[in-house]
Design a protein around this motif. Structure first.
Motif, short mmCIF file in Angstrom:
data_model
loop_
_atom_site.label_atom_id
_atom_site.label_comp_id
_atom_site.label_asym_id
_atom_site.label_seq_id
_atom_site.Cartn_x
_atom_site.Cartn_y
_atom_site.Cartn_z
N GLU A 1 -1.80 3.24 12.09
CA GLU A 1 -0.76 3.80 11.23
C GLU A 1 0.18 2.71 10.74
O GLU A 1 0.41 1.72 11.43
N SER A 2 0.70 2.93 9.57
CA SER A 2 1.70 2.03 8.99
C SER A 2 2.55 2.81 8.01
O SER A 2 2.17 3.90 7.58
N LEU A 3 3.66 2.24 7.64
CA LEU A 3 4.50 2.83 6.61
C LEU A 3 4.29 2.08 5.31
O LEU A 3 4.16 0.86 5.31
N VAL A 4 4.27 2.82 4.21
CA VAL A 4 4.11 2.21 2.90
C VAL A 4 5.05 2.91 1.93
O VAL A 4 5.17 4.13 1.96
N TYR A 5 5.69 2.12 1.09
CA TYR A 5 6.64 2.67 0.14
C TYR A 5 5.97 2.84 -1.22
O TYR A 5 5.32 1.93 -1.72
N SER A 6 6.15 4.01 -1.83
CA SER A 6 5.64 4.29 -3.17
C SER A 6 6.79 4.14 -4.16
O SER A 6 7.77 4.88 -4.11
N PHE A 7 6.65 3.17 -5.07
CA PHE A 7 7.66 2.97 -6.10
C PHE A 7 7.66 4.13 -7.09
O PHE A 7 8.71 4.53 -7.59
N THR A 8 6.50 4.68 -7.37
CA THR A 8 6.43 5.75 -8.37
C THR A 8 6.99 7.07 -7.84
O THR A 8 7.49 7.88 -8.61
N LYS A 57 9.35 7.09 -2.35
CA LYS A 57 9.17 7.74 -1.05
C LYS A 57 8.35 6.83 -0.14
O LYS A 57 7.45 6.13 -0.60
N THR A 58 8.66 6.88 1.15
CA THR A 58 7.89 6.14 2.14
C THR A 58 6.92 7.10 2.82
O THR A 58 7.30 8.20 3.22
N TYR A 59 5.67 6.67 2.91
CA TYR A 59 4.62 7.47 3.54
C TYR A 59 4.17 6.80 4.83
O TYR A 59 4.13 5.57 4.91
N LYS A 60 3.79 7.62 5.81
CA LYS A 60 3.07 7.10 6.96
C LYS A 60 1.60 7.24 6.63
O LYS A 60 1.10 8.35 6.44
N ILE A 61 0.91 6.12 6.52
CA ILE A 61 -0.52 6.17 6.21
C ILE A 61 -1.31 6.02 7.51
O ILE A 61 -0.86 5.40 8.46
N ARG A 62 -2.53 6.61 7.49
CA ARG A 62 -3.36 6.63 8.69
C ARG A 62 -4.82 6.34 8.33
O ARG A 62 -5.32 6.85 7.34
N ILE A 63 -5.44 5.56 9.21
CA ILE A 63 -6.87 5.28 9.09
C ILE A 63 -7.49 5.54 10.45
O ILE A 63 -7.01 5.03 11.46
N SER A 64 -8.55 6.30 10.47
CA SER A 64 -9.25 6.56 11.72
C SER A 64 -9.77 5.24 12.31
O SER A 64 -10.36 4.43 11.60
N LYS A 65 -9.56 5.05 13.59
CA LYS A 65 -10.01 3.83 14.26
C LYS A 65 -11.53 3.71 14.27
O LYS A 65 -12.06 2.61 14.43
N ASN A 117 -17.60 -6.34 4.62
CA ASN A 117 -18.44 -5.20 4.98
C ASN A 117 -17.71 -3.85 4.85
O ASN A 117 -18.30 -2.81 5.10
N LYS A 118 -16.43 -3.89 4.44
CA LYS A 118 -15.68 -2.67 4.16
C LYS A 118 -14.64 -2.98 3.09
O LYS A 118 -14.10 -4.08 3.03
N ILE A 119 -14.36 -1.97 2.29
CA ILE A 119 -13.26 -2.09 1.32
C ILE A 119 -12.26 -1.01 1.68
O ILE A 119 -12.62 0.16 1.85
N LEU A 120 -11.02 -1.42 1.84
CA LEU A 120 -9.94 -0.53 2.27
C LEU A 120 -8.93 -0.34 1.16
O LEU A 120 -8.55 -1.29 0.48
N THR A 121 -8.50 0.88 0.97
CA THR A 121 -7.45 1.19 0.00
C THR A 121 -6.66 2.37 0.52
O THR A 121 -6.92 2.89 1.61
N ILE A 122 -5.69 2.81 -0.25
CA ILE A 122 -4.88 3.96 0.12
C ILE A 122 -5.29 5.15 -0.73
O ILE A 122 -5.87 4.98 -1.81
N GLU A 123 -5.00 6.32 -0.27
CA GLU A 123 -5.31 7.57 -0.96
C GLU A 123 -4.44 7.63 -2.23
O GLU A 123 -3.38 8.25 -2.24
N ALA A 124 -4.90 6.94 -3.26
CA ALA A 124 -4.15 6.86 -4.53
C ALA A 124 -5.03 6.18 -5.57
O ALA A 124 -6.25 6.22 -5.47
N SER A 125 -4.42 5.49 -6.50
CA SER A 125 -5.14 4.88 -7.61
C SER A 125 -6.14 3.81 -7.21
O SER A 125 -7.04 3.50 -7.97
N GLY A 126 -5.98 3.24 -6.04
CA GLY A 126 -6.90 2.21 -5.60
C GLY A 126 -8.31 2.70 -5.33
O GLY A 126 -9.25 1.92 -5.28
N ILE A 127 -8.47 4.01 -5.14
CA ILE A 127 -9.80 4.55 -4.82
C ILE A 127 -10.80 4.26 -5.93
O ILE A 127 -11.95 3.91 -5.66
#
Length: 126
Positions: A93-100, A103-111, A52-62
């Motif tokens: 919140e979680s941390l995710v590493y970008s190979f490209t 850099k490590t980002y703190k990603i956030r999704i509204s609850k 019922n939801k598709i989740l991705t990160i603010e990047a190419s997955g959109i």
């Protein structure tokens, strides 16, 4: 997904030791017809999972998530990579590493957009 494998073998390029460049159909330019085929295939394989939801990160997955969501008829939620004034205070919140970007980002999704009753498909592009 042989379609994706074939597309990568035909059009993808390796950069360094850990980067697969697919910018001609995903990261810089979108091959919408191809991405539509990917969305159909995800739906074909996962339609019985009551997503019922598709989740991705603010990047190419959109791009992939958005096209896939049309087949499931569900919203896309994406994790933000930067803090902003219009982001809710209560977030997952979680941390995710970008190979490209190396850099490590703190990603956030509204609850308010993801809860324990959701059946979430996660789209990642690495």
């Amino acid at each position: 997904m042989y379609l994706l494998k074939d597309k990568i073998l035909k059009e993808g390029r390796v950069s360094g030791k850990d980067i697969l460049k697919v910018d001609n159909f995903l990261n810089h330019q979108l091959d919408v017809e191809f991405l539509n085929d990917i969305g159909k295939e995800f739906y074909k394989r996962l339609r019985d999972n009551k997503i019922n939801k598709i989740l991705t990160i603010e990047a190419s997955g959109i791009a992939i998530a958005s096209i896939t969501a049309q087949y499931f008829k569900v919203p896309v939620v994406f994790a933000k990579k930067t803090q902003s004034k219009n982001l809710d205070k209560e977030t997952y919140e979680s941390l995710v590493y970008s190979f490209t970007k190396d850099k490590t980002y703190k990603i956030r999704i509204s609850k308010k957009y993801v809860n324990s009753n959701d059946r979430v498909m996660i789209v990642t592009v690495k």
